[in-house]
Design a protein around this motif. Structure first.
Motif, PDB file in Angstrom:
ATOM      1  N   UNK A 281       0.846  -1.190   0.000  1.00  0.00           N
ATOM      2  CA  UNK A 281       0.000   0.000   0.000  1.00  0.00           C
ATOM      3  C   UNK A 281       0.879   1.237   0.000  1.00  0.00           C
ATOM      4  N   UNK A 282       0.532   2.201  -0.843  1.00  0.00           N
ATOM      5  CA  UNK A 282       1.264   3.464  -0.921  1.00  0.00           C
ATOM      6  C   UNK A 282       0.512   4.533  -0.144  1.00  0.00           C
TER       7      UNK A 282
ATOM      8  N   UNK B 130      -2.991   5.705  -1.304  1.00  0.00           N
ATOM      9  CA  UNK B 130      -3.048   6.392  -2.595  1.00  0.00           C
ATOM     10  C   UNK B 130      -2.840   5.437  -3.764  1.00  0.00           C
ATOM     11  N   UNK B 131      -2.530   4.187  -3.466  1.00  0.00           N
ATOM     12  CA  UNK B 131      -2.317   3.189  -4.501  1.00  0.00           C
ATOM     13  C   UNK B 131      -1.911   1.869  -3.884  1.00  0.00           C
TER      14      UNK B 131
ATOM     15  N   UNK C 128       1.045  10.799 -11.636  1.00  0.00           N
ATOM     16  CA  UNK C 128       2.133  11.683 -12.074  1.00  0.00           C
ATOM     17  C   UNK C 128       2.761  12.430 -10.898  1.00  0.00           C
ATOM     18  N   UNK C 129       2.711  11.818  -9.707  1.00  0.00           N
ATOM     19  CA  UNK C 129       3.342  12.398  -8.522  1.00  0.00           C
ATOM     20  C   UNK C 129       4.396  11.470  -7.929  1.00  0.00           C
ATOM     21  N   UNK C 130       4.749  10.402  -8.662  1.00  0.00           N
ATOM     22  CA  UNK C 130       5.796   9.500  -8.199  1.00  0.00           C
ATOM     23  C   UNK C 130       5.311   8.338  -7.350  1.00  0.00           C
ATOM     24  N   UNK C 131       4.011   8.200  -7.167  1.00  0.00           N
ATOM     25  CA  UNK C 131       3.477   7.114  -6.335  1.00  0.00           C
ATOM     26  C   UNK C 131       3.718   5.762  -6.999  1.00  0.00           C
ATOM     27  N   UNK C 132       3.424   5.661  -8.288  1.00  0.00           N
ATOM     28  CA  UNK C 132       3.672   4.413  -9.016  1.00  0.00           C
ATOM     29  C   UNK C 132       5.147   4.068  -9.048  1.00  0.00           C
TER      30      UNK C 132
END
Length: 150
Positions: free
Chosen positions: A50-51, A58-59, A89-93
């Motif tokens: 989990x992020x 968030x992901x 597009x915030x670096x979470x992935x």
């Protein structure tokens, strides 16, 4: 990033449901996913990362491990990777991918496999940007993934 336990099955189920409905894919309800994840998350060969905030992730990434005769460690399959649309597009992935790679190395995995829809150009670019390829090293032809529903 944190590894999810069975106590977070409801959150993971909701995220997977949101992922499927975003792309208009046929999907079980979030509660059905939660019930399945409650069982899956007790297994040693299943990981869910989990992020973001544990209270409101968030992901997530859903991974499975299986033995392979091609190397001593397991093969890791990235089954699902999802980031909440408003937060992309915030670096979470990228953070999820980095954690996946770290954990794969720690587990001695020989490879990571991912199935990506051909029309999902953004996902394909994302994975390619992180070193994944649909070609075996040294080969000039693409690998294909086949599915048969039962």
């Amino acid at each position: 990033m944190g590894r999810s336990g069975a106590g977070r099955a409801d959150v993971v189920g909701r995220l997977l449901y949101d992922f499927n409905t975003e792309f208009d894919s046929p999907t079980p309800r979030a509660g059905e996913f939660a019930a399945r994840f409650a069982r899956l998350l007790t297994r040693d060969d299943v990981l869910v990362l989990l992020a973001g905030d544990p209270a409101e992730p968030t992901g997530f990434a859903y991974l499975t491990l299986r033995p392979s005769p091609y190397f001593d460690g397991p093969l890791m399959q990235l089954e699902e990777l999802y980031v909440v649309p408003a937060l992309r597009a915030r670096g979470i992935g990228t953070a999820l991918i980095r954690d996946i790679l770290r954990r794969a190395r720690e587990l001695g995995c020989g490879e990571i496999h991912i199935g990506v829809d051909e029309i999902d150009v953004a996902a394909r670019r994302f994975y390619e940007r992180h070193g994944f390829s649909n070609r075996e090293p040294g080969e000039d032809y693409r690998m294909l993934f086949y599915v048969r529903a039962l």
